[in-house]
Design a protein around this motif. Sequence first.
Motif, PDB file in Angstrom:
ATOM      1  N   ARG A  22       0.838  -1.203   0.000  1.00 19.49           N
ATOM      2  CA  ARG A  22       0.000   0.000   0.000  1.00 19.49           C
ATOM      3  C   ARG A  22       0.870   1.248   0.000  1.00 19.49           C
ATOM      4  NH1 ARG A  22      -3.794   1.226   5.161  1.00 19.49           N
ATOM      5  NH2 ARG A  22      -1.705   1.547   6.051  1.00 19.49           N
ATOM      6  N   ALA A  23       1.911   1.251   0.822  1.00 15.14           N
ATOM      7  CA  ALA A  23       2.800   2.413   0.907  1.00 15.14           C
ATOM      8  C   ALA A  23       3.568   2.634  -0.396  1.00 15.14           C
ATOM      9  CB  ALA A  23       3.780   2.226   2.066  1.00 15.14           C
ATOM     10  N   ALA A  24       3.904   1.526  -1.076  1.00  9.66           N
ATOM     11  CA  ALA A  24       4.663   1.629  -2.332  1.00  9.66           C
ATOM     12  C   ALA A  24       3.784   1.994  -3.519  1.00  9.66           C
ATOM     13  CB  ALA A  24       5.385   0.316  -2.605  1.00  9.66           C
ATOM     14  N   GLY A  25       2.473   1.958  -3.336  1.00 10.41           N
ATOM     15  CA  GLY A  25       1.569   2.286  -4.430  1.00 10.41           C
ATOM     16  C   GLY A  25       1.246   1.133  -5.342  1.00 10.41           C
ATOM     17  N   THR A  26       1.702  -0.088  -5.000  1.00  9.41           N
ATOM     18  CA  THR A  26       1.356  -1.259  -5.823  1.00  9.41           C
ATOM     19  C   THR A  26      -0.017  -1.817  -5.461  1.00  9.41           C
ATOM     20  OG1 THR A  26       2.588  -2.668  -4.278  1.00  9.41           O
ATOM     21  CG2 THR A  26       3.751  -1.907  -6.237  1.00  9.41           C
ATOM     22  N   ALA A  27      -0.598  -1.335  -4.361  1.00  4.47           N
ATOM     23  CA  ALA A  27      -1.976  -1.666  -3.988  1.00  4.47           C
ATOM     24  C   ALA A  27      -2.601  -0.431  -3.365  1.00  4.47           C
ATOM     25  CB  ALA A  27      -2.012  -2.827  -2.994  1.00  4.47           C
ATOM     26  N   THR A  28      -3.832  -0.149  -3.708  1.00  2.94           N
ATOM     27  CA  THR A  28      -4.530   0.971  -3.093  1.00  2.94           C
ATOM     28  C   THR A  28      -4.959   0.588  -1.679  1.00  2.94           C
ATOM     29  OG1 THR A  28      -6.720   0.274  -3.822  1.00  2.94           O
ATOM     30  CG2 THR A  28      -5.434   1.623  -5.357  1.00  2.94           C
ATOM     31  N   GLY A  29      -5.416   1.563  -0.930  1.00  2.00           N
ATOM     32  CA  GLY A  29      -5.923   1.264   0.404  1.00  2.00           C
ATOM     33  C   GLY A  29      -7.078   0.289   0.365  1.00  2.00           C
ATOM     34  N   ARG A  30      -7.941   0.472  -0.624  1.00  2.00           N
ATOM     35  CA  ARG A  30      -9.080  -0.433  -0.757  1.00  2.00           C
ATOM     36  C   ARG A  30      -8.614  -1.838  -1.099  1.00  2.00           C
ATOM     37  NH1 ARG A  30     -13.039  -0.027   1.743  1.00  2.00           N
ATOM     38  NH2 ARG A  30     -12.916   2.206   1.352  1.00  2.00           N
ATOM     39  N   GLU A  31      -7.673  -1.956  -2.010  1.00  2.65           N
ATOM     40  CA  GLU A  31      -7.165  -3.270  -2.406  1.00  2.65           C
ATOM     41  C   GLU A  31      -6.431  -3.960  -1.262  1.00  2.65           C
ATOM     42  OE1 GLU A  31      -6.560  -2.392  -7.190  1.00  2.65           O
ATOM     43  OE2 GLU A  31      -4.936  -1.998  -5.767  1.00  2.65           O
ATOM     44  N   ALA A  32      -5.760  -3.177  -0.421  1.00  5.72           N
ATOM     45  CA  ALA A  32      -5.082  -3.769   0.733  1.00  5.72           C
ATOM     46  C   ALA A  32      -6.096  -4.416   1.667  1.00  5.72           C
ATOM     47  CB  ALA A  32      -4.284  -2.696   1.477  1.00  5.72           C
ATOM     48  N   LEU A  33      -7.224  -3.752   1.900  1.00  5.28           N
ATOM     49  CA  LEU A  33      -8.278  -4.323   2.745  1.00  5.28           C
ATOM     50  C   LEU A  33      -8.865  -5.577   2.098  1.00  5.28           C
ATOM     51  CD1 LEU A  33     -10.132  -1.058   3.827  1.00  5.28           C
ATOM     52  CD2 LEU A  33      -8.744  -2.544   5.289  1.00  5.28           C
TER      53      LEU A  33
END
Length: 442
Positions: free
Chosen positions: A262-273
């Motif tokens: 999420r921090a690196a931008g390879t997953a959005t906050g929504r995708e992380a959840l």
Amino acid sequence: MTTTPHARPAPPAPTLADRLAVGALLGVQDLSLRALALAGDPVARWSLGSPRTDVYALYERIRRRGPVVRSRTGVHALTSAELCEQVLRDPTFGVRPAGHADGAGDRTDPVARIALPPTVTGSFLEMDPPDHTRLRRTVAPAFRPRVVRERAPRLEALLHGLVDRIEDRARRGEHFDVMADLAAPFPIAVISDLLGVPEADAARFRAIGNTVGQALDGVRTLRQVDRLRTAGLELEELFARLLDERAAEPRDDVLSVVAAARAAGTATGREALETAGLLLVAGFETTVNLIGNGIAALAAHPQWWERLVAEPDLAPRVVEETLRFDPSVQATSRIAHADTTLAGTALPAGSTVLVLTAAANRDPAAHPRPAVFDPLRTGEPDHLTFSSGIHFCLGTPLARLEGEIAFRVLAQRLPRLRLLPGARRRAGAVIRGYATLPATAR
């Protein structure tokens, strides 16, 4: 973090009109399935998920109708091992309709819009490339066979702790429930430990996971809609807090990996959840039933239980045969992204194919004596329980290890384990398992 087109907002709170619409839709769907089942459609009968249905006899009925069976439910059902694997590997077929990426299709489904928060609806399991590839890569290293095997001592310690309590009860002459006392708490302890869920949250985590896991079989009632929405939002709150904690203080757990993505931008906050929710459900619900179904199969074939007690190293073979003979996951589906032909049947773009992997596992063309439980079958493990192609189950090494440890330790420590009357199957078509398995180990 940079916002990307992949982000998806949380579902809005349902209005009264929404609830009325969903209730009516669910009622119509249920009545339609029941009517089609009464009219003799075997796929409709399977879809009802009655625990009283002999699903393996039903698969044979479907198999006798031909390689590709058009159901009045609107799907084409497959039972052949060859055809099932062909579809699972063919890029012509996807998990979403063509043009519906990253959950876009969910917005048009009133049930999903109301009942399924992002921790349930999204996940890369429900995506096609390139998003599926991008998100799967973020967590794949944590599930490599070597990495998983390094956790074996920790898994064994967790299981021995559960068996200690069962032994104490057995000494007092008490019965226990394989599902409630062993098959459920072991995988939830494992996935909690792997993800990095604090022990204080474990009981809450298990209760939520139970509710969310039921969604794998679809949503049938408005009461389930309410329970699922509540559980999903609570799960989202839990994971949001834990991901923020791991972003501030990373640890050696999978949530730290997801937070880093999420921090690196390879997953959005929504995708992380969504990814965290997937790992919970996939790592919990299916392994629970692998253990329960395996114990039930061994109890029905006592010669194999006795063989396992004498030879605990037979456990990996018991795992593979359970996965073939009575798998936790019975089916998956794919959607044709273009006009195609399958075994001589024309499938227009948008056609839904029901891939009955449990039926493929008992295809006599692929498995001699398919209805016989035989852990010593020759050849390498050959079943479709973990799917195939790009959606081959990421957690396969972990599920196999959990099953192996469970069967081996139980055979060593509870050699007199036997089931008692009162076993009850859970309802559901896609997920097959037991609600309760009373047992004794005296």
